[in-house]
Design a protein around this motif. Structure first.
Motif, mmCIF file in Angstrom:
data_model
loop_
_atom_site.group_PDB
_atom_site.id
_atom_site.type_symbol
_atom_site.label_atom_id
_atom_site.label_comp_id
_atom_site.label_asym_id
_atom_site.label_seq_id
_atom_site.Cartn_x
_atom_site.Cartn_y
_atom_site.Cartn_z
ATOM 1 N N ASP A 228 13.817 14.495 62.841
ATOM 2 C CA ASP A 228 14.920 13.543 62.817
ATOM 3 C C ASP A 228 14.781 12.623 61.442
ATOM 4 O O ASP A 228 15.254 11.533 61.549
ATOM 5 N N ILE A 229 14.632 13.497 60.309
ATOM 6 C CA ILE A 229 14.364 12.513 59.040
ATOM 7 C C ILE A 229 15.735 12.190 58.607
ATOM 8 O O ILE A 229 15.966 11.025 57.974
ATOM 9 N N THR A 230 16.725 13.150 58.783
ATOM 10 C CA THR A 230 18.101 12.551 58.265
ATOM 11 C C THR A 230 18.606 11.376 58.641
ATOM 12 O O THR A 230 19.144 10.605 57.961
ATOM 13 N N HIS A 231 18.595 11.325 60.039
ATOM 14 C CA HIS A 231 18.963 9.906 60.671
ATOM 15 C C HIS A 231 18.389 8.836 60.191
ATOM 16 O O HIS A 231 18.867 7.541 60.048
ATOM 17 N N ARG A 232 16.809 8.920 60.128
ATOM 18 C CA ARG A 232 16.082 7.806 59.684
ATOM 19 C C ARG A 232 16.678 7.317 58.188
ATOM 20 O O ARG A 232 16.617 6.163 57.898
ATOM 21 N N LEU A 233 16.747 8.158 57.372
ATOM 22 C CA LEU A 233 17.038 7.849 55.987
ATOM 23 C C LEU A 233 18.431 7.314 55.984
ATOM 24 O O LEU A 233 18.663 6.526 55.011
ATOM 25 N N TRP A 234 19.510 7.881 56.816
ATOM 26 C CA TRP A 234 20.885 7.326 56.680
ATOM 27 C C TRP A 234 20.909 6.183 57.267
ATOM 28 O O TRP A 234 21.676 5.288 56.809
ATOM 29 N N ALA A 235 19.880 5.660 58.225
ATOM 30 C CA ALA A 235 20.032 4.411 58.746
ATOM 31 C C ALA A 235 19.649 3.267 57.487
ATOM 32 O O ALA A 235 20.053 2.353 57.688
ATOM 33 N N ARG A 236 18.873 3.888 56.545
ATOM 34 C CA ARG A 236 18.339 3.095 55.182
ATOM 35 C C ARG A 236 19.435 3.220 54.207
ATOM 36 O O ARG A 236 18.960 2.891 53.070
ATOM 37 N N GLY A 237 20.522 3.857 54.433
ATOM 38 C CA GLY A 237 21.434 4.072 53.387
ATOM 39 C C GLY A 237 21.504 5.440 52.311
ATOM 40 O O GLY A 237 21.966 5.192 51.321
ATOM 41 N N PHE A 238 20.506 6.096 52.899
ATOM 42 C CA PHE A 238 19.930 7.222 51.896
ATOM 43 C C PHE A 238 20.393 8.648 52.493
ATOM 44 O O PHE A 238 19.656 8.854 53.820
ATOM 45 N N TRP A 239 21.209 9.486 52.078
ATOM 46 C CA TRP A 239 21.611 10.510 52.664
ATOM 47 C C TRP A 239 20.979 11.875 52.152
ATOM 48 O O TRP A 239 21.259 12.089 50.998
ATOM 49 N N PHE A 240 19.926 12.381 52.890
ATOM 50 C CA PHE A 240 19.328 13.599 52.394
ATOM 51 C C PHE A 240 19.039 14.290 53.666
ATOM 52 O O PHE A 240 18.076 14.031 54.482
ATOM 53 N N SER A 241 19.813 15.239 54.072
ATOM 54 C CA SER A 241 19.885 16.098 55.311
ATOM 55 C C SER A 241 18.900 17.271 55.350
ATOM 56 O O SER A 241 18.441 17.833 54.197
ATOM 57 N N GLU A 242 18.734 17.904 56.380
ATOM 58 C CA GLU A 242 18.101 19.091 56.527
ATOM 59 C C GLU A 242 18.699 20.327 55.644
ATOM 60 O O GLU A 242 18.245 21.181 55.057
ATOM 61 N N ASN A 243 20.209 19.990 55.712
ATOM 62 C CA ASN A 243 20.928 21.001 55.071
ATOM 63 C C ASN A 243 20.643 21.046 53.548
ATOM 64 O O ASN A 243 20.531 22.008 52.845
ATOM 65 N N ASP A 244 20.374 19.792 53.031
ATOM 66 C CA ASP A 244 19.859 19.476 51.645
ATOM 67 C C ASP A 244 18.547 20.237 51.436
ATOM 68 O O ASP A 244 18.271 20.888 50.323
ATOM 69 N N VAL A 245 17.710 20.208 52.239
ATOM 70 C CA VAL A 245 16.323 20.811 52.383
ATOM 71 C C VAL A 245 16.466 22.421 52.125
ATOM 72 O O VAL A 245 15.933 23.014 51.180
ATOM 73 N N LEU A 246 17.252 22.946 53.076
ATOM 74 C CA LEU A 246 17.568 24.159 52.994
ATOM 75 C C LEU A 246 18.304 24.703 51.854
ATOM 76 O O LEU A 246 17.682 25.678 51.289
ATOM 77 N N HIS A 247 19.219 24.114 51.076
ATOM 78 C CA HIS A 247 19.802 24.517 50.210
ATOM 79 C C HIS A 247 19.124 24.443 48.916
ATOM 80 O O HIS A 247 19.125 25.448 47.919
#
Length: 275
Positions: A228-247
């Motif tokens: 659940d790293i996406t939501h942890r980072l998004w809570a801090r204002g930084f968007w880097f999702s699991e889809n970004d890792v995949l892509h």
């Protein structure tokens, strides 16, 4: 009416157009008097880049294919992959609000853009299997692998269409796509590993590396998702999702295929012993 039923699957948990924009970053684009909401702009750049890179590598395979059917099938596989990535980026990221939410009381879970993405992605993996049938097998094994791949693609497309028209959520899910693609990847991993063990052919080593790279990329995607790293980072204002890792992993995979795999892939001569 069947096409309209796809829109009846609600996003889970339910999202209104307003709440959709609170769970991910977005920007509002103004073109004259019109406004368009672009969702996940950084992720959109990555997935569209993946699509363009895949299409470019596919065209490169076609340019160098010569008489090798394996290269032609690799070219087709990567063209399908690239088109699928563009469709996915349009509906999952860039224009997800416009496609799934705008003008609705509740946002839809999926769209026909994503249905086409699922079918193209599965067909891409099956085209890779046909490519390896030409480069790694001969005779009846080549025919069996090719028939399996084409039948597999047709069956999955039928499943997805039924799932979209009924609709049945699991039949049109990304999870099912991965389950359907997994046996193909495993078959190719075993085939290339066995051939390299026996023949020490650089082509098989390159193809084995491609299978392992793809597996590691998918593993990194699921690990990032589970933690659940996406939501942890998004809570801090930084968007880097699991889809970004995949892509990002897949973009590097495409570069590996172009630089390491492409010029090593040749058709196995259809005579003598079956490799």
């Amino acid at each position: 009416s069947g096409c309209g039923r796809l829109d009846s699957i609600p996003y889970q948990p339910e999202q209104t157009p307003e709440t959709w924009l609170t769970i991910q970053p977005f920007v509002t684009l103004r073109i004259g008097a019109e406004e368009t909401i672009l969702v996940q702009p950084s992720s959109t750049v990555l997935v569209y880049l993946l699509g363009l890179v895949a299409i470019g590598v596919g065209l490169y395979f076609w340019r160098i294919r010569g008489k090798h059917r394996s290269r032609a099938w690799w070219g087709l596989a990567l063209l399908l992959w690239g088109l699928g990535a563009v469709l996915a980026g349009t509906s999952y990221q860039a224009f997800s609000y416009e496609i799934k939410c705008a003008g609705r009381e509740l946002c839809a879970w999926t769209s026909w853009w994503e249905i086409l993405y699922l079918m193209l992605s599965a067909a891409s993996v099956d085209a890779m299997m046909v490519a390896e049938a030409y480069s790694c097998t001969v005779g009846k094994w080549r025919r069996l692998m090719s028939a399996y791949a084409l039948g597999h693609a047709a069956l999955y497309s039928l499943i997805v269409l039924v799932g979209a028209l009924v609709p049945i959520k699991f039949m049109i899910s990304f999870e099912l796509l991965l389950l359907v693609a997994a046996p193909n990847i495993l078959i190719l991993l075993v085939l290339n590993g066995w051939r390299y063990y026996r023949l020490k052919d650089p082509m098989d080593l390159a193809l084995l590396g491609a299978c392992l790279w793809l597996g590691i990329t998918l593993g990194a995607y699921f690990l990032y998702l589970i933690l659940d790293i996406t939501h942890r980072l998004w809570a801090r204002g930084f968007w880097f999702s699991e889809n970004d890792v995949l892509h990002i992993g897949l973009i590097l995979w495409m570069i590996y295929i172009a630089s390491v795999v492409a010029n090593r892939v040749v058709d196995a001569p259809d005579y003598g012993n079956i490799h």
